[in-house]
Design an enzyme around this catalytic site. Structure first.
Site, short mmCIF file in Angstrom:
data_model
loop_
_atom_site.label_atom_id
_atom_site.label_comp_id
_atom_site.label_asym_id
_atom_site.label_seq_id
_atom_site.Cartn_x
_atom_site.Cartn_y
_atom_site.Cartn_z
N SER A 36 0.87 -1.19 0.00
CA SER A 36 0.00 0.00 0.00
C SER A 36 0.90 1.23 0.00
O SER A 36 2.07 1.14 0.40
CB SER A 36 -0.86 -0.02 1.27
OG SER A 36 -1.44 1.25 1.48
N TYR A 49 -2.32 -1.13 9.96
CA TYR A 49 -2.39 -1.39 8.51
C TYR A 49 -1.09 -0.93 7.84
O TYR A 49 -0.46 -1.70 7.10
CB TYR A 49 -3.60 -0.66 7.92
CG TYR A 49 -3.75 -0.85 6.43
CD1 TYR A 49 -4.35 -1.99 5.91
CD2 TYR A 49 -3.31 0.12 5.53
CE1 TYR A 49 -4.49 -2.18 4.54
CE2 TYR A 49 -3.45 -0.04 4.16
CZ TYR A 49 -4.05 -1.19 3.67
OH TYR A 49 -4.17 -1.36 2.31
P1 NDP Z 1 -11.46 -5.95 0.11
O1 NDP Z 1 -11.78 -5.64 1.52
O2 NDP Z 1 -12.42 -5.60 -0.96
O3 NDP Z 1 -11.08 -7.49 -0.05
C1 NDP Z 1 -10.19 -8.08 0.86
C2 NDP Z 1 -10.31 -9.57 0.76
O4 NDP Z 1 -9.49 -10.14 1.79
C3 NDP Z 1 -11.73 -10.05 0.99
O5 NDP Z 1 -12.03 -11.10 0.10
C4 NDP Z 1 -11.68 -10.52 2.42
O6 NDP Z 1 -12.61 -11.55 2.71
C5 NDP Z 1 -10.27 -11.07 2.52
N1 NDP Z 1 -9.88 -11.16 3.91
C6 NDP Z 1 -9.89 -10.17 4.83
N2 NDP Z 1 -9.55 -10.65 6.03
C7 NDP Z 1 -9.34 -11.99 5.86
C8 NDP Z 1 -9.01 -13.04 6.74
N3 NDP Z 1 -8.86 -12.84 8.05
N4 NDP Z 1 -8.88 -14.29 6.24
C9 NDP Z 1 -9.07 -14.51 4.93
N5 NDP Z 1 -9.41 -13.56 4.05
C10 NDP Z 1 -9.55 -12.31 4.51
O7 NDP Z 1 -10.06 -5.23 -0.13
P2 NDP Z 1 -9.28 -4.83 -1.46
O8 NDP Z 1 -9.64 -5.72 -2.56
O9 NDP Z 1 -9.39 -3.38 -1.60
O10 NDP Z 1 -7.78 -5.11 -0.97
C11 NDP Z 1 -6.99 -6.17 -1.46
C12 NDP Z 1 -5.56 -5.88 -1.06
O11 NDP Z 1 -5.12 -4.67 -1.68
C13 NDP Z 1 -5.37 -5.69 0.44
O12 NDP Z 1 -4.16 -6.30 0.83
C14 NDP Z 1 -5.28 -4.18 0.58
O13 NDP Z 1 -4.54 -3.82 1.73
C15 NDP Z 1 -4.59 -3.79 -0.70
N6 NDP Z 1 -4.79 -2.41 -1.11
C16 NDP Z 1 -6.04 -1.98 -1.53
C17 NDP Z 1 -6.20 -0.66 -1.94
C18 NDP Z 1 -7.52 -0.14 -2.41
O14 NDP Z 1 -7.64 1.07 -2.69
N7 NDP Z 1 -8.55 -0.97 -2.54
C19 NDP Z 1 -5.08 0.30 -1.93
C20 NDP Z 1 -3.83 -0.27 -1.49
C21 NDP Z 1 -3.71 -1.58 -1.09
P3 NDP Z 1 -14.17 -11.22 2.93
O15 NDP Z 1 -14.71 -11.00 1.58
O16 NDP Z 1 -14.67 -12.45 3.57
O17 NDP Z 1 -14.23 -10.02 3.81
#
Ligand code: NDP
Length: 256
Positions: free
Chosen positions: A158, A171
């Site tokens: 990030s 985070y």
């Molecule tokens: P979302 O919250 O849309 O998706 C995150 C996913 O991770 C979901 O499918 C969620 O599951 C899963 N997840 C969360 N916690 C757990 C857990 N304990 N065990 C298993 N699975 C888990 O986030 P994004 O798609 O936005 O983010 C994806 C990655 O990109 C992350 O690492 C985030 O930090 C990074 N990122 C995102 C940005 C953005 O602007 N979107 C910017 C910079 C980095 P569930 O669906 O069940 O909640």
């Protein structure tokens, strides 16, 4: 290497044919888009996440659109342990006999508050899901990756994992830790067939982004699908020889 390793990159339709790729957090957001993109380019995808119904929906889409063989692995990374990761290792070995890539994408945002006020329980949970789980899973699956002729491990970072900012708490610190993990692991695997890189997707239209910026217009942001060229490039054979590097869609798009 492809002619241009930038936003003009056009992945071959069979780019990932014969490869097995694990995607964590595959049920939603960027992980869902990556799992679908990988399968559409021929990979058998291991769909790991905590909400089984979301994973099943991704599984059904892959089954209906491709001839690949996905599997669903429901797992809450909050409980990631050496034993659970060993079970995952044996399951992948039994099902496919190989592993050619991991996209560590699952992540938790956690509270947006100062370090002075940060709840300790939240800190520990976020560090476990975002960092410890990525380490535990990678460590357990190393023997499979080492057997692959061309393996790629991508850790999702990030902007606040490269420059910390107030109220981003665990985070931000967890993403800094992942960048460190990339440096260490890339250095340890430099002479082998495994490459390791970090990818910061930048502002992207997902549930996590809306939680972090509730007043923002999501329609103004790129979608997860907009980033898939870079996600395919890094996990597939065209990034061979690139390791220990930090990527993001902005620098990938070039200076114009
Ligand atoms: P979302 O919250 O849309 O998706 C995150 C996913 O991770 C979901 O499918 C969620 O599951 C899963 N997840 C969360 N916690 C757990 C857990 N304990 N065990 C298993 N699975 C888990 O986030 P994004 O798609 O936005 O983010 C994806 C990655 O990109 C992350 O690492 C985030 O930090 C990074 N990122 C995102 C940005 C953005 O602007 N979107 C910017 C910079 C980095 P569930 O669906 O069940 O909640």
């Amino acid at each position: 290497m492809p002619e241009r390793a930038d936003a003009s990159y056009k992945p071959r339709v069979d780019l990932l044919a014969g490869r097995v790729i694990l995607v964590t957090g595959a049920g939603d957001g960027i992980g869902r888009a990556a799992a679908l993109a990988y399968a559409r380019h021929g990979a058998d995808v291991v769909l790991l996440g905590r909400t089984e119904s979301k994973l099943e929906a991704v599984f059904d889409t892959i089954e209906s659109e491709t001839r690949t063989r996905p599997v669903v692995v429901p797992a809450d990374l909050q409980h990631a342990s050496e034993d659970a990761a060993t079970i995952l290792y044996h399951a992948i070995r039994r099902e496919y006999g190989r592993l050619d890539g991991i996209l560590h994408n699952a992540g938790l945002l956690g509270p947006r508050t100062s370090i002075a006020e940060y709840p300790v329980a939240d800190w520990l949970e976020i560090m476990h899901v975002n960092v410890n789980a990525a380490f535990i899973v990678t460590r357990a699956l190393m023997p499979l990756l080492e057997e692959s002729p061309d393996a790629s491990v991508v850790f999702t970072s990030s902007g606040v994992g490269r420059r910390g900012r107030a109220a981003w708490g665990a985070y931000a610190v967890s993403k800094f830790a992942l960048e460190g993990l990339v440096d260490v692991l890339a250095d340890e695997t430099r002479t082998g067939c495994i490459r390791v890189n970090s990818l910061n997707p930048g502002a992207t239209r997902t549930a996590m982004r809306s939680a972090a910026y509730p007043d923002e217009d999501p329609g103004a942001l790129p979608t997860p699908e907009d980033h898939m060229g870079l996600y395919l490039f890094l996990i597939g054979p065209d990034s061979q020889g690139i390791t220990g590097e930090r990527f993001d869609p902005a620098s990938w798009a070039g200076p114009n």
